[in-house]
Design a protein around this motif. Structure first.
Motif, PDB file in Angstrom:
ATOM      1  N   GLN A   7       0.837  -1.202   0.000  1.00 30.54           N
ATOM      2  CA  GLN A   7       0.000   0.000   0.000  1.00 30.54           C
ATOM      3  C   GLN A   7       0.870   1.249   0.000  1.00 30.54           C
ATOM      4  O   GLN A   7       1.953   1.264   0.568  1.00 30.54           O
ATOM      5  CB  GLN A   7      -0.893  -0.009   1.254  1.00 30.54           C
ATOM      6  N   ALA A   8       0.354   2.304  -0.625  1.00 30.63           N
ATOM      7  CA  ALA A   8       0.996   3.627  -0.586  1.00 30.63           C
ATOM      8  C   ALA A   8       0.110   4.551   0.246  1.00 30.63           C
ATOM      9  O   ALA A   8      -1.114   4.505   0.145  1.00 30.63           O
ATOM     10  CB  ALA A   8       1.155   4.184  -1.990  1.00 30.63           C
ATOM     11  N   ILE A   9       0.753   5.357   1.086  1.00 33.74           N
ATOM     12  CA  ILE A   9       0.049   6.272   1.992  1.00 33.74           C
ATOM     13  C   ILE A   9       0.776   7.610   1.984  1.00 33.74           C
ATOM     14  O   ILE A   9       2.001   7.652   1.916  1.00 33.74           O
ATOM     15  CB  ILE A   9       0.034   5.718   3.435  1.00 33.74           C
ATOM     16  N   THR A  10       0.031   8.681   2.109  1.00 28.13           N
ATOM     17  CA  THR A  10       0.615  10.015   2.274  1.00 28.13           C
ATOM     18  C   THR A  10       0.075  10.610   3.562  1.00 28.13           C
ATOM     19  O   THR A  10      -1.126  10.561   3.813  1.00 28.13           O
ATOM     20  CB  THR A  10       0.260  10.923   1.084  1.00 28.13           C
ATOM     21  N   ILE A  11       0.992  11.136   4.382  1.00 29.44           N
ATOM     22  CA  ILE A  11       0.575  11.844   5.595  1.00 29.44           C
ATOM     23  C   ILE A  11       1.184  13.236   5.558  1.00 29.44           C
ATOM     24  O   ILE A  11       2.203  13.460   4.909  1.00 29.44           O
ATOM     25  CB  ILE A  11       0.978  11.109   6.897  1.00 29.44           C
ATOM     26  N   PRO A  12       0.572  14.187   6.262  1.00 27.27           N
ATOM     27  CA  PRO A  12       1.156  15.532   6.301  1.00 27.27           C
ATOM     28  C   PRO A  12       2.338  15.582   7.256  1.00 27.27           C
ATOM     29  O   PRO A  12       2.374  14.871   8.256  1.00 27.27           O
ATOM     30  CB  PRO A  12       0.004  16.402   6.803  1.00 27.27           C
ATOM     31  N   PHE A  13       3.308  16.414   6.915  1.00 27.06           N
ATOM     32  CA  PHE A  13       4.445  16.674   7.791  1.00 27.06           C
ATOM     33  C   PHE A  13       4.499  18.173   8.029  1.00 27.06           C
ATOM     34  O   PHE A  13       4.478  18.953   7.080  1.00 27.06           O
ATOM     35  CB  PHE A  13       5.760  16.211   7.161  1.00 27.06           C
ATOM     36  N   GLU A  14       4.568  18.573   9.294  1.00 25.02           N
ATOM     37  CA  GLU A  14       4.612  19.993   9.628  1.00 25.02           C
ATOM     38  C   GLU A  14       6.019  20.376  10.064  1.00 25.02           C
ATOM     39  O   GLU A  14       6.564  19.818  11.014  1.00 25.02           O
ATOM     40  CB  GLU A  14       3.616  20.322  10.741  1.00 25.02           C
ATOM     41  N   TYR A  15       6.596  21.335   9.357  1.00 22.48           N
ATOM     42  CA  TYR A  15       7.907  21.865   9.717  1.00 22.48           C
ATOM     43  C   TYR A  15       7.771  22.743  10.957  1.00 22.48           C
ATOM     44  O   TYR A  15       6.666  23.163  11.328  1.00 22.48           O
ATOM     45  CB  TYR A  15       8.492  22.698   8.568  1.00 22.48           C
ATOM     46  N   GLU A  16       8.896  23.030  11.608  1.00 24.25           N
ATOM     47  CA  GLU A  16       8.890  23.844  12.826  1.00 24.25           C
ATOM     48  C   GLU A  16       8.286  25.225  12.608  1.00 24.25           C
ATOM     49  O   GLU A  16       7.713  25.801  13.518  1.00 24.25           O
ATOM     50  CB  GLU A  16      10.309  23.972  13.375  1.00 24.25           C
ATOM     51  N   ASP A  17       8.389  25.752  11.391  1.00 22.24           N
ATOM     52  CA  ASP A  17       7.854  27.090  11.115  1.00 22.24           C
ATOM     53  C   ASP A  17       6.378  27.056  10.692  1.00 22.24           C
ATOM     54  O   ASP A  17       5.813  28.068  10.318  1.00 22.24           O
ATOM     55  CB  ASP A  17       8.692  27.811  10.061  1.00 22.24           C
ATOM     56  N   GLY A  18       5.756  25.865  10.739  1.00 24.28           N
ATOM     57  CA  GLY A  18       4.336  25.759  10.446  1.00 24.28           C
ATOM     58  C   GLY A  18       3.981  25.342   9.030  1.00 24.28           C
ATOM     59  O   GLY A  18       2.829  25.037   8.742  1.00 24.28           O
ATOM     60  N   ARG A  19       4.967  25.338   8.133  1.00 28.84           N
ATOM     61  CA  ARG A  19       4.690  24.897   6.761  1.00 28.84           C
ATOM     62  C   ARG A  19       4.369  23.405   6.758  1.00 28.84           C
ATOM     63  O   ARG A  19       4.871  22.650   7.572  1.00 28.84           O
ATOM     64  CB  ARG A  19       5.901  25.137   5.856  1.00 28.84           C
ATOM     65  N   ILE A  20       3.523  23.016   5.815  1.00 31.46           N
ATOM     66  CA  ILE A  20       3.110  21.610   5.704  1.00 31.46           C
ATOM     67  C   ILE A  20       3.606  21.040   4.375  1.00 31.46           C
ATOM     68  O   ILE A  20       3.546  21.709   3.346  1.00 31.46           O
ATOM     69  CB  ILE A  20       1.571  21.481   5.759  1.00 31.46           C
ATOM     70  N   SER A  21       4.079  19.804   4.418  1.00 36.89           N
ATOM     71  CA  SER A  21       4.513  19.094   3.219  1.00 36.89           C
ATOM     72  C   SER A  21       3.985  17.661   3.300  1.00 36.89           C
ATOM     73  O   SER A  21       3.503  17.238   4.345  1.00 36.89           O
ATOM     74  CB  SER A  21       6.047  19.095   3.145  1.00 36.89           C
TER      75      SER A  21
END
Length: 136
Positions: A23-37
């Protein structure tokens, strides 16, 4: 990292070439400055009831990033580690990227371990019934 774990570590490239992708999954990652990738992960079956997650977070520059590898069984993390990587470019202008990467340092500190466990909980919530059945 224990010697036992070091003998059982693969890079994401090795896992992709050696094991069946479930399976492939994508989750959000939040940088320390609040940006999301996006953190893009693939789950592979490595042996009976045991699986591994390989997750990649590309850096903003897209010249490298981080790769997480999380071994798990029965909805529990057995071990995990993070490696930094650098992209390999096929031209001098850095416009054509190889599918292979150059791995760098292994991150093995308490903060990284906590992040791996937190991410695992997010992946667990997104796993489909087949993946859950195959991995535990």
């Amino acid at each position: 990292m224990s010697n036992q774990l070091m003998t059982y570590t693969y890079t994401g490239e090795e896992i992709n070439n050696k094991f069946k992708n479930l399976q492939a999954i994508t989750i959000p990652f939040e940088y320390e400055d609040g940006r999301i990738s996006d953190k893009n992960a693939n789950i592979y079956k490595i042996k009976k009831n045991e699986c591994v997650i390989v997750a990649v977070l590309n850096s903003e520059s897209n010249f490298g990033g981080y790769e997480d590898v999380i071994y798990f069984k029965r909805n529990q993390v057995n071990s995990g580690y993070t490696r930094t990587f650098f992209s390999i470019f096929l031209d001098k202008k850095a416009t054509k990227k190889s599918k292979k990467v150059k791995y760098d340092e292994l991150l093995d500190d308490p903060e990284t371990k906590n992040e791996l466990h937190d991410d695992f909980e997010k992946y667990l919530k997104k796993m489909n019934k087949n993946t859950l059945a195959q991995c535990g």
